[in-house]
Design an enzyme around this catalytic site. Structure first.
Site, mmCIF file in Angstrom:
data_model
loop_
_atom_site.group_PDB
_atom_site.id
_atom_site.type_symbol
_atom_site.label_atom_id
_atom_site.label_comp_id
_atom_site.label_asym_id
_atom_site.label_seq_id
_atom_site.Cartn_x
_atom_site.Cartn_y
_atom_site.Cartn_z
ATOM 1 N N CYS A 12 59.341 16.058 65.431
ATOM 2 C CA CYS A 12 58.647 14.787 65.273
ATOM 3 C C CYS A 12 59.721 13.719 65.390
ATOM 4 O O CYS A 12 60.484 13.508 64.451
ATOM 5 C CB CYS A 12 57.940 14.698 63.921
ATOM 6 S SG CYS A 12 57.272 13.049 63.625
ATOM 7 N N CYS A 53 56.659 14.719 60.813
ATOM 8 C CA CYS A 53 55.359 15.395 60.827
ATOM 9 C C CYS A 53 55.571 16.908 60.962
ATOM 10 O O CYS A 53 56.383 17.355 61.774
ATOM 11 C CB CYS A 53 54.503 14.888 61.978
ATOM 12 S SG CYS A 53 54.133 13.126 61.809
#
Lengths: 201, 117
Positions: free
Chosen positions: A104, A109
């Site tokens: 990410c 994430c």
């Protein structure tokens, strides 16, 4: 120094978290007991052993694998793993000609219900910046040499989809049952910075 | 006005999360296989577009359906629901000759961040 070992913790992070928690509690934004429940869940129930069970089942059950590749969220939920940061799951499969790795670049994430909370290096600027530019060099630092004729696919989870890599089933595991196979599926193998362990290693 | 986080909320948050998917029949601007150019979005406000793919040409690979648009929702300006796609870029499109000829980058991109190439 290899990326995986690099110390990228900001100083006094524990103190900062404590200060934030006290402030939020004093302002009436949180009940501190609710945070204790979250911490307990991630310490005892939610972690990469969940993802390993998903992968092991897919290795032994072709129907389940078909479902998992088509609708990752539903197939993973059927094993009891769902919720925050796993609302929209996509499973991507490693093959002899394709190696997948997840990052990410915008933040950190990560598919919490199947992998737990991300390792420090996953959140570090060097991993996030470098794995998109020179994935083969970064994977080499994790001990993975990707052959020149294998395609490397880097998945940047910039939106609401969360990615889980399905590593290749190791050779010599034909007689392994699901529980034995799950023992071979490491966290890094489901991020793409590792492979599933060879039996007996 | 603070919505207090309580003990009662925790089992629900853990089991269902906070879905950003929107169940509305919003038309898609792109379809799988379309060539797209990523726009030069340089707003000082919140957005979820990584800089390294701005101006690059990619191929729409999956349409994941309709999601809340973070640029507006982060500033309490409504969900502005729209499609999110996985777009594939060759490493050489993004990095020039430094990219390995067979490698690919995949990024998830909202409708408003792209135009047809």
């Amino acid at each position: 120094m290899a990326l995986a070992q690099e110390n990228v913790l900001i100083p006094d992070v524990g103190l900062r978290v404590k200060a934030l928690e006290s402030l939020l509690a004093e302002k009436g934004a949180i009940d501190p007991k609710s945070l204790d429940l979250l911490v307990e869940a991630f310490e005892t129930r939610i972690g990469p052993k969940n993802g390993a069970k998903v992968i092991a089942k897919a290795w032994v059950d072709p129907e389940y694998k078909k479902w998992l590749m088509k609708d990752g969220t539903a197939a993973i939920k059927s094993l009891g793993y769902s919720g925050v940061q796993g609302e929209n799951m996509v499973v991507i499969e490693n093959t002899p000609t394709v190696h997948n790795v997840v990052v990410c670049t915008l933040c950190s994430c990560y598919p919490w219900p199947t992998l737990g909370l991300p390792p420090i290096w996953f959140k570090s600027a060097p991993y996030r910046a470098r794995v998109v530019i020179e994935p083969r060099a970064v994977l080499r630092e994790f001990g993975l040499e990707i052959a020149d004729d294998v395609e490397v696919r880097v998945w940047d989870s910039t939106a609401e989809l969360r990615y889980l890599v399905m590593p290749m089933r190791p050779a010599g595991t034909e007689n392994f049952n699901e529980a034995q196979l799950a023992e071979l599926v490491t966290r890094d193998s489901m991020i793409g910075t590792g492979l599933a362990l060879a039996p007996g290693k | 006005m603070i919505n207090k986080v309580t003990v009662e909320m925790m089992p629900i948050v853990l089991a269902t999360g906070d879905p950003a998917r929107v169940d509305e029949p919003i038309p898609a601007k792109f379809k799988e296989g379309d060539k797209v150019i990523v726009l030069e979005v340089n707003a000082p406000t919140h957005n979820r577009l990584p800089s390294y793919i701005k101006g690059k040409v990619g191929t729409v690979t999956f349409d994941h359906g309709v999601f809340v648009f973070p640029d507006t929702s982060a500033h309490r300006k409504g969900p502005k629901p729209q499609h999110v796609y996985t777009v594939t870029f060759t490493a050489q499109e993004v990095w020039g000759e430094a990219g390995h000829p067979s490698d690919r980058l995949y990024a998830d991109i909202w409708d408003d961040y792209m135009r047809h190439a």
